[in-house]
Design an enzyme around this catalytic site. Structure first.
Site, PDB file in Angstrom:
ATOM      1  N   LYS A   1       3.229  11.484  -3.481  1.00  0.00           N
ATOM      2  CA  LYS A   1       2.382  10.599  -4.307  1.00  0.00           C
ATOM      3  C   LYS A   1       1.478  11.412  -5.244  1.00  0.00           C
ATOM      4  O   LYS A   1       1.183  10.991  -6.355  1.00  0.00           O
ATOM      5  CB  LYS A   1       1.538   9.725  -3.379  1.00  0.00           C
ATOM      6  CG  LYS A   1       0.521   8.855  -4.071  1.00  0.00           C
ATOM      7  CD  LYS A   1      -0.116   7.906  -3.084  1.00  0.00           C
ATOM      8  CE  LYS A   1      -1.341   7.239  -3.613  1.00  0.00           C
ATOM      9  NZ  LYS A   1      -1.900   6.275  -2.669  1.00  0.00           N
TER      10      LYS A   1
ATOM     11  N   ASP B   1     -12.566   6.945   2.413  1.00  0.00           N
ATOM     12  CA  ASP B   1     -11.139   6.983   2.736  1.00  0.00           C
ATOM     13  C   ASP B   1     -10.759   8.409   3.122  1.00  0.00           C
ATOM     14  O   ASP B   1     -10.653   9.294   2.258  1.00  0.00           O
ATOM     15  CB  ASP B   1     -10.339   6.508   1.512  1.00  0.00           C
ATOM     16  CG  ASP B   1      -8.845   6.426   1.787  1.00  0.00           C
ATOM     17  OD1 ASP B   1      -8.400   6.959   2.813  1.00  0.00           O
ATOM     18  OD2 ASP B   1      -8.127   5.827   0.962  1.00  0.00           O
TER      19      ASP B   1
ATOM     20  N   ASP C   1       0.890  -1.164   0.000  1.00  0.00           N
ATOM     21  CA  ASP C   1       0.000   0.000   0.000  1.00  0.00           C
ATOM     22  C   ASP C   1       0.927   1.213   0.000  1.00  0.00           C
ATOM     23  O   ASP C   1       1.525   1.550   1.021  1.00  0.00           O
ATOM     24  CB  ASP C   1      -0.882  -0.042   1.260  1.00  0.00           C
ATOM     25  CG  ASP C   1      -1.640   1.265   1.488  1.00  0.00           C
ATOM     26  OD1 ASP C   1      -1.592   2.149   0.604  1.00  0.00           O
ATOM     27  OD2 ASP C   1      -2.279   1.395   2.558  1.00  0.00           O
TER      28      ASP C   1
ATOM     29  N   GLU D   1      -7.454   0.977  -4.458  1.00  0.00           N
ATOM     30  CA  GLU D   1      -7.462   0.976  -2.982  1.00  0.00           C
ATOM     31  C   GLU D   1      -8.829   0.580  -2.405  1.00  0.00           C
ATOM     32  O   GLU D   1      -8.887  -0.258  -1.497  1.00  0.00           O
ATOM     33  CB  GLU D   1      -7.016   2.345  -2.454  1.00  0.00           C
ATOM     34  CG  GLU D   1      -5.524   2.561  -2.635  1.00  0.00           C
ATOM     35  CD  GLU D   1      -5.080   4.008  -2.482  1.00  0.00           C
ATOM     36  OE1 GLU D   1      -5.921   4.846  -2.099  1.00  0.00           O
ATOM     37  OE2 GLU D   1      -3.897   4.297  -2.733  1.00  0.00           O
TER      38      GLU D   1
END
Ligand code: AMP
Length: 566
Positions: A69, A169, A7, A146
């Site tokens: 990211k 999330d 992850d 995800e």
């Protein structure tokens, strides 16, 4: 050939593997499952990754990076010492560190990996993730969305009926909502929505402001270091409030120790506007999927910030369903990715349909704000098309010239997720002439149109004259070619990485240095004394002595860091 699951998160990354009894997480050299996605250079110009780098974000902000990211697949450069890197390469350093941890833990070489990516990642960002894997010396078997991984961790793929899930999330800086549907063993992302400017950090900011107001501290006058310390304290208070009704911390400002307190009720009150903002994307994802709230069968929570009771309560209220939170929200994606790894090895992998017709980055312009006579704030980012919007899309923003009589405006276009344009990627600039005679602040419409081929059209209209200026931009500049990936892989291989066995010691030193900044008086003296003592033990080079000293120091640091005023 061993297959691991990773992850690769914005804030933290985890590595896992599928064993006989199911998915298991692999600890890093410090014994933690969470490795901060942070990279930096130490004094010896060696690359450091993880907690040690994260601790240096406050003390050495110019030699450390985190949150890269969001720049995967862009041409933004990050300078580390004398070299510059792209987000893919910084990610590759994190991946390599996780690969090393897995190899040490499993006692065998690891060559293959599955990596999780946000559901809204487009082709460019997915290719960038493959490139990062390759640069880390890993063969990427496949990517998994995800939210799909989260659903797998909860075993939702084994439900016999057709089912619809909502995955929420809430990470440090971003909020993503996805609706998944499973049928015939295929998981499909039906819709996704989110807010690129909403995350756990905003809750921390609210506490910082509250602390400032409580003690009449002028936050704008604080040095970056003091501000960093106050944010750390606010973050700790926020976490503690997830399980306590009241918290207290001490803030060191100059030679003073200022006690600060916060109750859960006050926290809930000051974060109400953020909770309001959370509801919008949830509603949008449901309506984009052509559903109503009662069409959702299960809700899964992902991301550390979903631990806040106020978040859970509001999700329950909005959907009339209790969200699943049995699995640690920081670990759920990594565990689910490992389930996929298990399925891949048995040739039973769950098919995971990707939704690529979304705009992958937030697109917007710079704006200047007039703060007072002759005082301006330049360089704020004004989003026009938010990341995650289904495309093709056309959105308009109306801005006003700052001064009456101003003869032209210059509009710069950026992509990225940061509130300041300097941290986003510059795409282009349009200069627009304004009419000679003006009675008001001239109004200008800025229209962005983004289509499936990644082309952005910017149309600027001066409203009083209806004159337009047009510009066409490639929305996704900067994919790396295969040769470029190969070249960068070789360069990264040669890079001096700080040895793993020493990183535990360096992490303790970085933690001591940070604690030193945060303390005063006798505690400070004691930290300094313990630091010298530890250096002496290190010089002795006796592994067992070093381990004893390190364990003792960690325990002591836990004690002083959690010291509150009650
Ligand atoms: P992630 O990006 O998933 O690692 O999320 C990190 C965010 O979750 C940060 O803003 C943390 O402060 C927040 N967080 C982690 N643990 C807790 C907790 N127990 N209570 C509230 N927020 C938390």
């Amino acid at each position: 050939m061993t297959l691991i699951a990773i992850d690769l998160g914005t804030t933290n990354s985890l590595v896992s593997v599928f064993e006989e009894d199911g998915p298991v997480l692999i600890p890093n050299a410090l014994g933690d499952f969470l490795t901060p996605s942070a990279v930096g250079l130490n004094k010896a110009n060696e690359v450091i990754v993880g907690a040690e780098a994260k601790d240096r974000l406050v003390t050495h902000p110019d030699r450390t990076y985190a949150r890269f990211k969001r720049y995967m697949g862009t041409n933004r450069d990050f300078r580390l010492g004398r070299k510059t890197y792209r987000a893919e390469e910084l990610s590759a350093m994190v991946l390599r560190s996780l690969k090393d941890d897995a190899e040490r833990h499993l006692g065998k070489p690891v060559e293959r990996a599955i990596i999780s990516v946000p559901a809204y990642f487009n082709d460019v960002q997915r290719k960038a993730t493959y490139a990062a894997g390759k640069m880390a010396g890993l063969q990427i078997e496949r990517l998994i969305n995800e939210p799909t991984a989260a659903a797998l961790a909860y075993g939702l793929n084994t439900l016999s009926d057709e089912n619809t899930f909502l995955v929420i999330d809430l990470g440090g800086g971003t909020f993503d909502v996805s609706i998944l549907e499973i049928f015939d063993g295929i998981m499909e992302v039906r819709s996704s929505a989110g807010d690129a400017f909403l995350g756990g950090e905003d809750f921390t900011d609210s506490i910082v402001k509250e602390f400032g107001a409580q003690k009449k501290i002028d936050l704008s006058s604080l040095s970056p270091k003091s501000m960093g310390l106050l944010r750390d304290l606010a973050d700790r208070a926020k976490r503690e409030l997830s399980s306590k009704e009241e918290v207290g911390v001490k803030f060191k400002l100059g030679e003073e120790q200022i006690p600060l307190t916060l109750t859960r009720a006050k926290f809930d009150e000051i974060t109400r506007p953020l909770i309001e903002k959370l509801r919008q994307p949830i509603k949008r994802a449901i309506s984009d999927a052509g559903l109503k709230a009662d069409g959702i069968d299960r809700v899964v929570l992902v991301g550390g910030a979903t631990r806040m009771p106020i978040v859970r309560q509001n999700v329950t209220k909005l959907l009339g369903l209790f969200p699943e939170h049995k699995i640690d929200p920081d670990q759920v994606v990594a565990l689910g990715a490992a389930v996929q790894a298990g399925l891949v090895d048995r040739h039973e992998a769950l098919e995971d349909v990707v939704m690529t017709d979304v705009c992958p980055f937030t697109l917007g312009t710079d704006v200047s704000r007039k703060l007072g006579e002759g005082r301006y704030d330049h360089g704020a980012f004004q989003p026009i098309i938010e990341r995650n919007t289904v495309i093709p899309v056309s959105r308009v923003a109306t801005n006003h010239a700052m001064e009456i009589g101003q003869q032209n405006v210059s509009i710069s276009i950026f992509q990225g997720e940061s509130p300041r344009v300097k941290d986003n990627v510059f795409l282009g600039k349009i200069d627009v002439a304004l009419p000679k005679k003006q009675e008001h602040h001239e109004a200008i419409d800025i229209r962005f149109t983004y289509d499936v081929s990644g082309i952005l059209e910017v149309l600027v209209t001066v409203l009083s004259t209806q004159k337009t200026s047009r510009m066409i931009l490639e929305g996704n500049p900067g994919s790396l070619s295969q040769e470029e990936i190969e070249k960068r892989f070789k360069a990264l291989e040669k890079l001096k990485i700080h040895p793993k066995d020493k990183s535990e010691n360096a992490a303790v030193i970085a933690r001591l240095e940070r604690a030193y900044e945060n303390q005063l008086g006798h505690v400070r003296e004691e930290i300094s004394f313990r630091l010298s003592q530890f250096m002496t033990v290190l010089e002795g080079q006796k592994d067992t002595d070093i381990k004893i000293a390190r364990d003792e120091l960690m325990k002591w640091l836990d004690g002083i860091e959690s010291m509150d005023i009650f």
